[in-house]
Write an enzyme that holds these catalytic residues in place. Structure first.
Site, PDB file in Angstrom:
ATOM      1  N   PHE A 177       1.063   8.133  -2.682  1.00 40.59           N
ATOM      2  CA  PHE A 177       1.366   8.391  -3.917  1.00 40.59           C
ATOM      3  C   PHE A 177      -0.035   8.166  -4.699  1.00 40.59           C
ATOM      4  O   PHE A 177       0.131   7.945  -5.988  1.00 40.59           O
ATOM      5  CB  PHE A 177       2.561   7.590  -4.454  1.00 40.59           C
ATOM      6  CG  PHE A 177       3.594   7.474  -3.460  1.00 40.59           C
ATOM      7  CD1 PHE A 177       4.259   8.689  -3.264  1.00 40.59           C
ATOM      8  CD2 PHE A 177       4.376   6.416  -2.946  1.00 40.59           C
ATOM      9  CE1 PHE A 177       5.380   8.869  -2.419  1.00 40.59           C
ATOM     10  CE2 PHE A 177       5.193   6.336  -2.063  1.00 40.59           C
ATOM     11  CZ  PHE A 177       5.889   7.648  -1.969  1.00 40.59           C
ATOM     12  N   PRO A 230       0.882  -1.223   0.004  1.00 36.99           N
ATOM     13  CA  PRO A 230       0.054  -0.188   0.032  1.00 36.99           C
ATOM     14  C   PRO A 230       0.856   1.311   0.007  1.00 36.99           C
ATOM     15  O   PRO A 230       1.889   1.332   0.593  1.00 36.99           O
ATOM     16  CB  PRO A 230      -0.819  -0.061   1.441  1.00 36.99           C
ATOM     17  CG  PRO A 230      -0.666  -1.538   1.801  1.00 36.99           C
ATOM     18  CD  PRO A 230       0.750  -2.099   1.276  1.00 36.99           C
ATOM     19  N   CYS A 231       0.471   2.215  -1.062  1.00 37.11           N
ATOM     20  CA  CYS A 231       1.401   3.518  -1.028  1.00 37.11           C
ATOM     21  C   CYS A 231       0.343   4.636  -1.129  1.00 37.11           C
ATOM     22  O   CYS A 231       0.213   5.422  -1.871  1.00 37.11           O
ATOM     23  CB  CYS A 231       2.129   3.187  -2.034  1.00 37.11           C
ATOM     24  SG  CYS A 231       3.637   2.249  -1.965  1.00 37.11           S
ATOM     25  N   THR A 232      -0.342   4.859   0.140  1.00 38.18           N
ATOM     26  CA  THR A 232      -1.214   5.997   0.460  1.00 38.18           C
ATOM     27  C   THR A 232      -0.715   7.251  -0.308  1.00 38.18           C
ATOM     28  O   THR A 232      -1.363   7.984  -0.780  1.00 38.18           O
ATOM     29  CB  THR A 232      -1.673   6.015   1.611  1.00 38.18           C
ATOM     30  OG1 THR A 232      -2.122   4.831   2.274  1.00 38.18           O
ATOM     31  CG2 THR A 232      -2.975   6.850   1.798  1.00 38.18           C
TER      32      THR A 232
END
Length: 356
Positions: free
Chosen positions: A90, A86-88
């Protein structure tokens, strides 16, 4: 078909990437996921798991534990590592927040957990999936992306990356995602799959016409569903939905479009505001946590039902999701469409599935 070997899965979610990986011939033997509902979904649908999904924060899970869960000794190498950290900070939906653009969201560090397991488990191949905004050239995304590529290199791997659009591969949904594929240095480098849908492909290997896009109407054709309690769109704007033509959004109610009683300024809302599916095109991107007026909505002027979401993501009708309606929406909306995942993993071995 003989199995291609053992895969381990990180940030597994509901298992869209895992399902495609198994369809491509691997056995997912171990998985790590922190969300309890997603863990229950994985355990209900995946037969090759040797034991329970590791339900923990990956920062607390040593690589040895993951390998042991897959039935591997610490000195043995898995055949494939998969995962979508998960890369919130970006993601396009959250990038308007200054602190996310500045890279201050702690979830960004989960990229480093993937490369930690890559370095320590030494798989023969890997697939890393992520939001395409990670590649943006700005003060948050690009340094994080460059760090990720550097850590992959330092782990002893070469890689290739590309943003793939799911509709180009037969998924009835327009969903761009980043895929990084890699192999140990000195070994043949894998390539991404060729598009199979949408028209003429201009790649080096093929100039053939491909299949037309799979539309939302085709995907949902013949599907019998039951009404859901929360499917009616009410509140301040819900009554506006019926007049919006399929495939259109709130811009229908603007002066620029000639509406006699404009309600909104031109481009004053997100494009997905009051967005309605068209049966003649692939669905727009379906979000994991949509607001009350964020589409796509069904052309019958309601929220999409779970069986419809399954179809638009290419999960089989028999795939069972565990949890509340909001939890299921999040699990599906965060998933890699299994059909796209299958084509990506097959491409690791030069199978490009032109036939779609």
């Amino acid at each position: 078909m003989a199995t291609r070997g053992i895969a381990i899965s990180l940030f597994s979610g509901a298992g869209g990437l895992d399902l495609g990986t198994e369809r491509a011939g691997y056995e997912v033997r171990a998985a790590v996921e922190w969300d309890r509902d997603a863990v229950a979904t994985m355990e209900k649908n995946f037969s090759h798991l040797r034991g329970p999904v590791i339900n923990d924060d990956i920062l607390m899970v040593p690589t040895e534990q993951i390998l042991a869960a897959a039935g591997l000794a610490a000195t043995e190498r898995p055949d494939l590592l998969i995962g979508g950290p998960p890369c919130t900070p970006f993601s396009k939906s959250g990038f308007w927040l200054d602190w996310k653009r500045d890279g201050l969201d702690p979830t960004a560090s989960l990229l480093q957990e993937y490369t930690r397991v890559l370095r320590e488990a030494r798989p023969h191949r890997f697939v890393l999936e992520n939001v395409y905004a990670l590649t943006y050239n700005n003060k948050a995304s690009r340094p994080a992306f460059e760090r990720l590529l550097r850590e992959i290199d330092e782990a002893g791997y070469d890689c290739v990356w590309q943003v793939l659009h799911s509709a180009d591969y037969g998924v009835p949904q327009s969903r761009p995602r980043l895929f990084i594929l890699g192999a140990p240095k000195g070994e043949p480098l894998p390539a991404h799959p060729y598009p199979s849908h949408g028209g003429l492909w201009e790649g080096k290997e093929s100039g053939r016409l491909t299949h037309p896009y799979v539309t939302a109407g085709q995907a949902l054709d013949g599907l019998v569903t039951e009404p859901e309690p929360s499917e009616i769109v009410g509140g301040k704007y819900g009554h506006l939905l019926p007049d919006i033509p399929p495939g259109d959004n709130y811009l229908f109610y603007t002066e620029n479009r000639g509406h006699p009683s404009p309600l909104f300024r031109w481009r004053s809302k997100y494009w997905s505001f009051l967005l309605k599916l068209s049966p003649d095109r692939p669905s727009p991107t379906i979000q994991a946590q949509p607001g009350p007026y964020i589409g796509p909505f069904h052309w019958e002027n309601r929220r999409l039902r779970v069986p419809e979401l399954r179809r638009l993501f290419t999960f089989p009708d028999s795939f069972e999701f565990v949890g509340s309606r909001n939890s299921v929406q999040a699990q599906i909306g965060n998933s890699v469409p299994p059909l796209l995942a299958e084509k990506v993993v097959r491409a690791l071995h030069g199978q490009y599935l032109y036939e779609g």
